[in-house]
Write an enzyme that holds these catalytic residues in place. Structure first.
Site, PDB file in Angstrom:
ATOM      1  N   GLU A  40      -4.503   5.174   2.376  1.00  0.00           N
ATOM      2  CA  GLU A  40      -5.222   4.084   1.698  1.00  0.00           C
ATOM      3  C   GLU A  40      -5.829   3.162   2.753  1.00  0.00           C
ATOM      4  OE1 GLU A  40      -3.004   2.867  -2.184  1.00  0.00           O
ATOM      5  OE2 GLU A  40      -1.486   3.332  -0.696  1.00  0.00           O
ATOM      6  N   LYS A  49      -6.094  -0.768   2.429  1.00  0.00           N
ATOM      7  CA  LYS A  49      -4.896  -1.564   2.123  1.00  0.00           C
ATOM      8  C   LYS A  49      -4.615  -2.538   3.267  1.00  0.00           C
ATOM      9  CE  LYS A  49      -0.693  -0.277  -0.336  1.00  0.00           C
ATOM     10  NZ  LYS A  49       0.289   0.792  -0.517  1.00  0.00           N
TER      11      LYS A  49
END
Length: 383
Positions: free
Chosen positions: A244, A247
């Site tokens: 991710e 993030k």
């Protein structure tokens, strides 16, 4: 998953629960075989204790809505993190925290028992190991220990890996509250394939080793279970499909994936557990970074946010920002990013030993290349 921010409202409003199920489940079922509906995510760890009394009532509302729409096969649960335990070692001492045991967990276990659902738990041996790498053996955390075992003095049960130890602590905690028969579902587990320079053990070698070994464990036939629940099946989700990359937080938070954001694989893994290790190509060796590191502004950082953080960093410590004052060696180039990069490095070099991080609300990153120039010398940290 019902988002965290809706849990409180849903807990007291059946109409809202019904509407949510009507919009988010009914149109897609059974073409998509939805099996589990989770009410919030790690609510005990990520929301204030004002939300906690609403968790189980919201689970009841959601279950009632599913029944209303004749969706009888969908199980309702909520995933919790290991910090719901007060004690977890030895596993037979597993106990839920005093502030939640009777008020939140017991009614939740009553609901799970009545609906034949699972206790969903996020289990990360990585975090347990990283918090105590001196006393916890890395191979024990990676399912690689050949001769390292831990004996539970309370039960005499022998553990060969950290995962089983963590899961059994939860079984024993549930048993203490009078619910020995509730099944556990591993809502998340995994290992990071990368991280910040100062984060140990986060690399492709360890991530592939952990996840491959984990898959082998939970796909074994007949199932092995855990020492306290031999032969039990542990349904599981690996976290996560992708790295991710957007993030915030520590570097490891962006590196739990099996795939890069572009969809290519970081390392090969067979989720059926059938491919023998010898068929995979060799993994890169597990190396932790050793050497000097600096803390600088991350590329593309919001400049307004950097200005605020810069003044905070400069207000801390001893002469943290002396060198970027007018006439001093690091004043030029006179830009926010250049000044903040110096300030972040200066702050980190002073405060790392006290737990200071190179993060600054996601505005900073660690680098191994010395950003010093001319007579401007950036303070560094030795890893």
């Amino acid at each position: 998953m019902l988002p965290n921010e809706l849990v409180t409202n849903v807990s007291s409003n059946q109409t809202l629960a019904n509407q949510w199920i009507q919009s988010n489940v009914v149109p897609f079922y059974p073409k998509t075989l939805i099996r589990y509906l989770l009410v919030g995510n790690e609510l005990i760890s990520s929301t204030s204790n004002q939300t906690w009394p609403h968790i189980v009532p919201a689970m009841h509302r959601i279950k009632h809505s599913l029944t209303t729409f004749h969706l009888h096969k969908i199980k309702v649960g909520t995933p919790l993190a290991m910090d719901v335990l007060q004690t977890s070692f030895p596993p037979s001492n597993g106990t839920f925290r005093n502030d939640i045991a009777l008020s939140v967990i017991k009614p939740m276990l009553e609901f799970l028992h009545a609906t034949n659902s699972f206790f969903f738990i996020d289990v990360y041996p990585f975090f347990a190991w990283v918090s105590d790498p001196i006393n916890i053996n890395l191979d024990y955390a990676l399912f690689e220990s050949k001769n390292i075992t831990v004996k539970d003095s309370g039960t005499g049960l022998v553990y060969t890996n950290l995962f089983d130890q963590m899961v059994d602590a939860v079984y024993f905690a549930m048993e203490r509250l009078g619910f020995p028969g509730i099944r556990i579902f591993i809502a998340e587990t995994g290992w990071p394939n990368g991280g910040d320079l100062d984060q140990i053990g986060a690399n492709i070698h360890n991530a592939a080793t952990y996840n491959r070994n984990f898959v082998k464990k939970v796909t074994k036939k007949p199932p092995t279970g855990t020492p306290a629940r031999p032969g039990s099946i542990l349904p599981s989700f690996i976290f996560a499909l992708y790295n991710e990359n957007l993030k915030t937080g520590l570097g490891t938070e962006r590196h739990f994936g099996l795939l890069y954001p572009n969809g290519s694989s970081i390392y090969k893994i067979d989720l059926s557990g059938k491919t023998p290790e010898s068929k995979f190509k060799p993994l890169p060796p597990p190396r932790d970074y050793k050497g000097k590191a600096w803390c600088v502004v991350v590329e593309g950082a919001n400049e307004t946010a950097v200005v605020e953080t810069l003044s905070h960093a400069c207000s801390q410590g001893n002469q943290t920002c002396d060198s970027i004052q007018p006439g001093k060696p690091c004043f030029k180039p006179d830009s926010v990013v250049a000044h903040a990069s110096y300030a972040f490095s200066s702050y980190w070099s002073q405060f790392r030993h006290l737990g200071g991080a190179c993060n600054f609300n996601g505005l900073a990153t660690q680098i191994a290349k010395d950003p010093s120039y001319g007579s401007c010398k950036y303070p560094s940290v030795t890893l």
